[in-house]
Design an enzyme around this catalytic site. Structure first.
Site, short mmCIF file in Angstrom:
data_model
loop_
_atom_site.label_atom_id
_atom_site.label_comp_id
_atom_site.label_asym_id
_atom_site.label_seq_id
_atom_site.Cartn_x
_atom_site.Cartn_y
_atom_site.Cartn_z
CG HIS A 151 -2.22 0.72 1.00
ND1 HIS A 151 -2.35 1.78 0.13
CD2 HIS A 151 -3.45 0.54 1.55
CE1 HIS A 151 -3.60 2.22 0.15
NE2 HIS A 151 -4.29 1.48 0.99
CG ASP A 364 -8.44 -13.89 -20.73
OD1 ASP A 364 -7.60 -14.75 -20.39
OD2 ASP A 364 -9.16 -14.00 -21.75
#
Length: 422
Positions: A151, A364
């Site tokens: 983060h 994908d």
């Protein structure tokens, strides 16, 4: 299932395919990076069984990750705390491949405890990489890819941009010519000497915290919206605002019952600044670029109706966005720095982040799109919202103390609109 049986097949530090040039070897953190909590942001992508060629597909995945890291080279570097910068030294991202002795469909159909999902993430991050990837191959050929990203360098938008580019490289073998930069935000909002305490999600690990998943489908959200009365400030709230508001209402009710009185209650959520500020050059900037919206409900304010909470959450999101749209660079920095944690003994504070509308279900890598994108268990009281695959529902991953979770699950609104999934 008590625990997944996982065997590590491959573990390596994956470096960018092309060395990072010397003039890009150091990246200063921005003010927003500086204030980000020191933790990893996890996400899991679940894929249907791959019939053949898993080894070749994993080899291709490694190569495409190395190619992608040439554009996202700070993710292969290391954090230098002393001068708030990233040493872009190409030390590499943690890459792990595992074999899981289980059937993916059977595992998920059992309603896996969220903590079991954590085993599908790269966990041995002892060399402090900023990015970790774990590819888990189940007996059936099903595949789960776990990603941990620091983060300190990335918010949800940055992670989404990275995944989007990685899938592009996996499918086409080429990187996008013009990608957003990590350097833009630090040049406009440099880090500085700070005094706190500032608002930040809880990072202390609490073994008494449990994380459960609650699914609000499109029908449930539509019914919730019907409960917003005509006197509401927001008669047509977004599905995210409605779900946040219901969760806050239930949690505030649990607190009142536990303490025997209503307490000041704060509901905090990050607001993405991209596309909201009058700085178009930052619309796709990489790094952390959010301010925290703070919806506040005083102890003596009405909290009986869902409308009360929708008004608070909705107005906070709207007013913050309007203010950002008018703000200068100095104003935005000031807004960020003046947003400090309320300091009271008898108060409640809840942290919620929304990953809705990010294109997670488009990820994908060459073997199809994921059938499920999930969060994991976190040892802190945090709430994460993610789209369902259909795009019109919301999964709420909620971390609470065990006693509070039991009350949350028993709440009539929760039972009516989203019984727990695990």
């Amino acid at each position: 299932m008590a625990k997944l049986e996982i065997q590590i097949q491959t573990r390596k530090m994956l470096k960018p395919s092309t060395p990072t040039p010397n003039h890009l070897r150091s990246l200063n953190l921005s003010l927003f990076d500086q204030m980000a909590p020191p933790l990893y942001v996890p996400i899991l992508f679940h894929y249907l069984p791959i019939s053949e060629g898993i080894t070749e597909k994993c080899d291709k995945l490694q190569k495409s990750l190395a190619e992608t890291l040439t554009k996202f080279y700070p993710l292969a570097g290391r954090f230098r705390k002393d001068d708030l910068s990233i040493h872009c030294n190409d030390e590499g991202a943690e890459y792990v491949e595992t074999k899981v002795n289980a059937d993916l469909a059977e595992f998920l159909n059992q309603g896996p405890k969220s903590e079991l999902l954590n085993d599908l993430l790269p966990t041995d991050m002892t060399s402090s990489p900023l990015l970790g990837v774990q590819v888990n191959i189940f007996n059936c050929g099903g595949l789960v890819m776990g990603i941990n990203i620091s983060h300190i360098l990335a918010d949800g938008f940055t992670l989404g941009t990275f995944v989007e580019e990685w899938t592009r490289v996996s499918q086409t073998g080429t990187t996008k010519d013009c990608l957003p930069s990590f350097g833009r935000l630090p040049s406009i909002f440099p880090s500085r000497v700070l005094s706190g305490p500032y608002i930040s999600p809880p990072t202390n690990r609490d073994p008494k915290i449990v994380t459960h998943r609650f699914v609000f489908d499109a029908s449930a959200i539509a019914k919730l919206k019907e409960r917003i009365n005509s006197s509401a400030t927001f008669t047509r709230p977004t599905r995210v605002v409605v779900v946040m508001s219901l969760i806050w209402k239930v949690l505030a009710g649990i607190s009142s019952a536990k303490h025997g009185k209503s307490r000041d209650s704060y509901f905090l959520f990050p607001i993405n600044l991209r596309g909201k500020s009058n700085l178009p050059s930052l619309e796709h900037a990489l790094g952390n670029f959010c301010v925290v919206g703070v919806a506040a409900l005083e102890a003596n304010q009405s909290r009986k109706e869902l409308t009360d909470f929708v008004n608070m959450v909705g107005s906070t999101a709207r007013d913050t966005s309007v203010e950002i749209g008018k703000a200068s660079i100095d104003d935005i920095a000031s807004m960020f720095l003046t947003c400090k944690t309320p300091q009271k003994d008898d108060m409640d504070m809840y942290f919620c982040t929304s990953w809705c509308k990010f294109p997670w279900y488009e990820a994908d890598f060459g073997w199809g799109k994921p059938f499920w994108v999930s969060d994991v268990s976190k040892p802190a009281e945090l709430i994460t919202l993610i789209d369902t695959k259909s795009g019109d529902g919301i999964e709420a991953w909620i971390g609470l103390k065990e006693n509070d979770m039991a009350e949350f699950e028993r709440n009539p609104d929760i039972l009516a609109f989203c019984p727990p999934q695990n």
